[in-house]
Design an enzyme around this catalytic site. Structure first.
Site, PDB file in Angstrom:
ATOM      1  N   THR A   1      -4.627   7.623 -20.969  1.00 49.27           N
ATOM      2  CA  THR A   1      -4.846   6.827 -20.765  1.00 49.27           C
ATOM      3  C   THR A   1      -3.136   6.546 -21.442  1.00 49.27           C
ATOM      4  O   THR A   1      -2.412   7.341 -21.787  1.00 49.27           O
ATOM      5  CB  THR A   1      -5.313   5.205 -21.504  1.00 49.27           C
ATOM      6  OG1 THR A   1      -4.974   5.879 -22.721  1.00 49.27           O
ATOM      7  CG2 THR A   1      -6.568   5.457 -20.992  1.00 49.27           C
TER       8      THR A   1
ATOM      9  N   LYS B   1      -2.885   3.279 -24.691  1.00 46.49           N
ATOM     10  CA  LYS B   1      -3.024   2.975 -26.162  1.00 46.49           C
ATOM     11  C   LYS B   1      -1.678   2.892 -27.478  1.00 46.49           C
ATOM     12  O   LYS B   1      -0.558   2.345 -27.481  1.00 46.49           O
ATOM     13  CB  LYS B   1      -4.247   4.109 -25.961  1.00 46.49           C
ATOM     14  CG  LYS B   1      -4.828   3.669 -26.097  1.00 46.49           C
ATOM     15  CD  LYS B   1      -6.451   4.413 -25.633  1.00 46.49           C
ATOM     16  CE  LYS B   1      -8.021   3.699 -24.502  1.00 46.49           C
ATOM     17  NZ  LYS B   1      -8.969   4.969 -24.448  1.00 46.49           N
TER      18      LYS B   1
ATOM     19  N   ASP C   1      -8.064  15.271 -23.382  1.00 46.87           N
ATOM     20  CA  ASP C   1      -8.392  13.854 -22.987  1.00 46.87           C
ATOM     21  C   ASP C   1      -7.997  12.819 -24.468  1.00 46.87           C
ATOM     22  O   ASP C   1      -8.180  12.924 -25.467  1.00 46.87           O
ATOM     23  CB  ASP C   1      -9.654  13.193 -22.628  1.00 46.87           C
ATOM     24  CG  ASP C   1      -9.943  11.853 -22.653  1.00 46.87           C
ATOM     25  OD1 ASP C   1      -8.932  11.381 -22.658  1.00 46.87           O
ATOM     26  OD2 ASP C   1     -10.617  10.931 -21.709  1.00 46.87           O
TER      27      ASP C   1
ATOM     28  N   GLU D   1      -0.389   4.744   0.422  1.00 47.21           N
ATOM     29  CA  GLU D   1      -1.635   5.917  -0.235  1.00 47.21           C
ATOM     30  C   GLU D   1      -0.960   7.253   0.664  1.00 47.21           C
ATOM     31  O   GLU D   1      -0.062   7.337   1.389  1.00 47.21           O
ATOM     32  CB  GLU D   1      -2.526   5.421   1.032  1.00 47.21           C
ATOM     33  CG  GLU D   1      -3.758   4.533   0.417  1.00 47.21           C
ATOM     34  CD  GLU D   1      -4.671   4.149   1.631  1.00 47.21           C
ATOM     35  OE1 GLU D   1      -4.667   4.215   2.622  1.00 47.21           O
ATOM     36  OE2 GLU D   1      -6.165   3.882   1.226  1.00 47.21           O
TER      37      GLU D   1
ATOM     38  N   ARG E   1      -1.602  -0.979 -18.884  1.00 47.48           N
ATOM     39  CA  ARG E   1      -3.491  -0.257 -18.760  1.00 47.48           C
ATOM     40  C   ARG E   1      -3.435   1.268 -17.242  1.00 47.48           C
ATOM     41  O   ARG E   1      -2.708   0.476 -16.337  1.00 47.48           O
ATOM     42  CB  ARG E   1      -3.731  -0.570 -18.165  1.00 47.48           C
ATOM     43  CG  ARG E   1      -4.042  -2.603 -19.236  1.00 47.48           C
ATOM     44  CD  ARG E   1      -5.709  -2.849 -19.219  1.00 47.48           C
ATOM     45  NE  ARG E   1      -6.397  -2.076 -20.082  1.00 47.48           N
ATOM     46  CZ  ARG E   1      -6.613  -2.139 -21.034  1.00 47.48           C
ATOM     47  NH1 ARG E   1      -5.212  -3.062 -22.317  1.00 47.48           N
ATOM     48  NH2 ARG E   1      -7.293  -1.319 -21.655  1.00 47.48           N
TER      49      ARG E   1
ATOM     50  N   TYR F   1       0.894  -1.531  -0.105  1.00 46.38           N
ATOM     51  CA  TYR F   1       0.465  -0.037   0.070  1.00 46.38           C
ATOM     52  C   TYR F   1       0.657   1.641  -0.032  1.00 46.38           C
ATOM     53  O   TYR F   1       1.885   1.426   0.776  1.00 46.38           O
ATOM     54  CB  TYR F   1      -0.774   0.156   1.573  1.00 46.38           C
ATOM     55  CG  TYR F   1      -2.310  -0.557   0.847  1.00 46.38           C
ATOM     56  CD1 TYR F   1      -3.272   0.089   0.320  1.00 46.38           C
ATOM     57  CD2 TYR F   1      -2.555  -1.491   1.369  1.00 46.38           C
ATOM     58  CE1 TYR F   1      -4.689  -0.020  -0.177  1.00 46.38           C
ATOM     59  CE2 TYR F   1      -4.551  -1.823   1.033  1.00 46.38           C
ATOM     60  CZ  TYR F   1      -4.961  -1.323  -0.009  1.00 46.38           C
ATOM     61  OH  TYR F   1      -6.158  -1.405  -0.297  1.00 46.38           O
TER      62      TYR F   1
END
Ligand SMILES: *Cc1c(COP(=O)(O)O)cnc(C)c1O
Length: 413
Positions: free
Chosen positions: A222, A225, A196, A52, A231, A50
């Protein structure tokens, strides 16, 4: 212990998928083949912890190396895209966009984006998406004659509805965006302008599509692509964005954590860092250039075979075909091509007379096959195969063998 020993079932299916990828042409324009270096980072021990918070301000201990990795990733993105601030924690493109709404709007505020059937993304205010359910969504589209963005319609709608946030970006638009024109329109009402660039990030890095950075306040993308990473998603704030709203970077970081997400996927962030390093090397510029050259050849060959292309061609990595003159709809064309080993997707075309689950169009692109090293000569071949399969369903198995042969000469990374 090796996966094969622990879980033979899953190991086998991964092996089969590897073979499928090895022997077929991936021509869905939002997809790509990652390098083994990217996949090595992705499959590392970094998935265990983790983290955070943000580098230097974490909630848990033991994050010395995670901090360094996330910092490197952010710095690389800043340098590559020439932006002031980057958040590399969004789990993907849609959560990145959600964070922008959360950061700069209140529920019920007006937002504007390109409608899905005209090439926009769900998260830009399409009716079934959160972006239209929690915000007042106004949608623009393309001109019915040219299928190009109707900038005068955008200007008119903006004047009438005064959105607080305007999105530019698409999933099925084969042409270049006029960022400057959008900036003039957004600035006229003091709206936040968000680009975007999910589909075209790699092309922008390679210098074959103009960058929105000088014109917009916010950039989301993203990473999987044309950028060819794992991803994932990123949010970038430009100098213009900070000039408009000095707290914008803070607002966006707070929207991601603790606003929307918990622990970031640091294995992903490490893999994004690797992809950004690869994208900063000279070979990536050649790659981006080749994507566009390949698409141009593919487009002109398809036109020669009698296909109707939306906007009559392409400036980028993707082509949208209106199949109606071929006596076949998107779903059947997609199935037939899949049988032949060519993976594409059915897609609505602007003003499509047919419903979204039975659209008239086919969307295809060159990022993945260009990664394999294919060039103009192969594009001509592929265009002729697509034509054969669409014209005569009996040719599928013959073309399947041809595709296999071609794939043997152009191996996956
Ligand atoms: C792919 C895409 C997204 C969403 O990305 P996910 O990773 O699928 O959530 C957002 N915007 C545009 C324009 C896209 O093409």
């Amino acid at each position: 212990m090796k996966l094969k020993k622990v879980d033979e079932q899953i190991a086998k299916l991964i092996e089969k998928e590897q073979e499928r990828q090895d022997t077929t042409l991936e021509m869905i324009p939002s997809e790509n083949h990652t390098s083994s270096a990217v996949r090595q980072a992705l499959g590392s021990v970094l998935t265990d912890k983790y983290a955070e918070g943000y580098p230097g301000k974490r909630y848990y201990a033991g994050l010395e190396y995670y901090d360094q990795i996330e910092d490197i990733c952010r710095e690389r993105a800043k340098k590559l895209f020439k932006v002031v601030h980057v958040n590399v924690q969004p789990y993907s493109g849609s959560p990145a966009n959600l964070a922008i709404y959360f950061a700069v709007l209140n529920p019920g505020d007006t937002t504007m984006g390109m409608s899905l059937p005209h090439g926009g993304h769900l998260t830009h205010g399409w009716k079934v998406n959160f972006s239209a359910k929690y915000y007042n969504s106004v949608q623009y589209g393309v001109d019915q004659k040219t299928n190009l963005i109707d900038y005068s319609q955008v200007a008119k709608l903006v004047k009438e509805t005064k959105p607080k946030l305007i999105w530019v970006g698409a999933t099925a638009y084969p042409r270049i965006f006029d960022w400057e024109r959008f900036a003039k329109i957004a600035d006229s009402v003091g709206a936040y302008l968000a680009a975007d660039i999910a589909h075209i990030a790699g092309l922008i890095v390679a210098g074959v599509h103009p960058s929105p950075v000088p014109y917009v306040h916010i950039v989301t993308t993203t990473t999987h692509k044309t950028l060819r990473g794992p991803r994932g998603g990123m949010i970038m704030i430009t100098k213009k964005g900070i000039d408009k709203d000095p707290d914008l970077a803070k607002k966006v970081d707070k929207a991601i954590f603790p606003g929307l997400q918990g622990g970031p996927h640091e294995n992903n962030i490490a893999a994004i860092a690797v992809c950004l390093k690869e994208a900063s090397e000279p070979g990536f510029k050649r790659y981006g250039k080749q994507i566009v050259e390949n698409t141009k050849v593919l487009a002109s060959e398809l036109i020669n075979h009698g296909f109707n292309l939306i906007t009559k061609g392409s400036d980028n990595h993707l082509i949208l075909i209106d199949l109606r003159n071929k006596g076949i709809l998107g779903p059947e064309a997609q199935d037939r091509l899949e049988k032949a080993g060519i993976t594409v997707n059915k897609n609505s075309i602007p003003f499509d007379p047919n419903p979204p689950f039975k659209p008239s169009g086919l969307r295809l692109g060159t990022p993945a096959i260009t990664t394999r090293g294919m060039k103009e000569k192969e594009m001509k071949l592929i265009a002729s195969w697509i034509n054969e399969v669409i014209t005569d369903p009996r040719s599928c198995s013959k073309i399947r063998q041809e595709v296999k042969k071609l794939c043997k000469r152009f191996l996956l990374p």
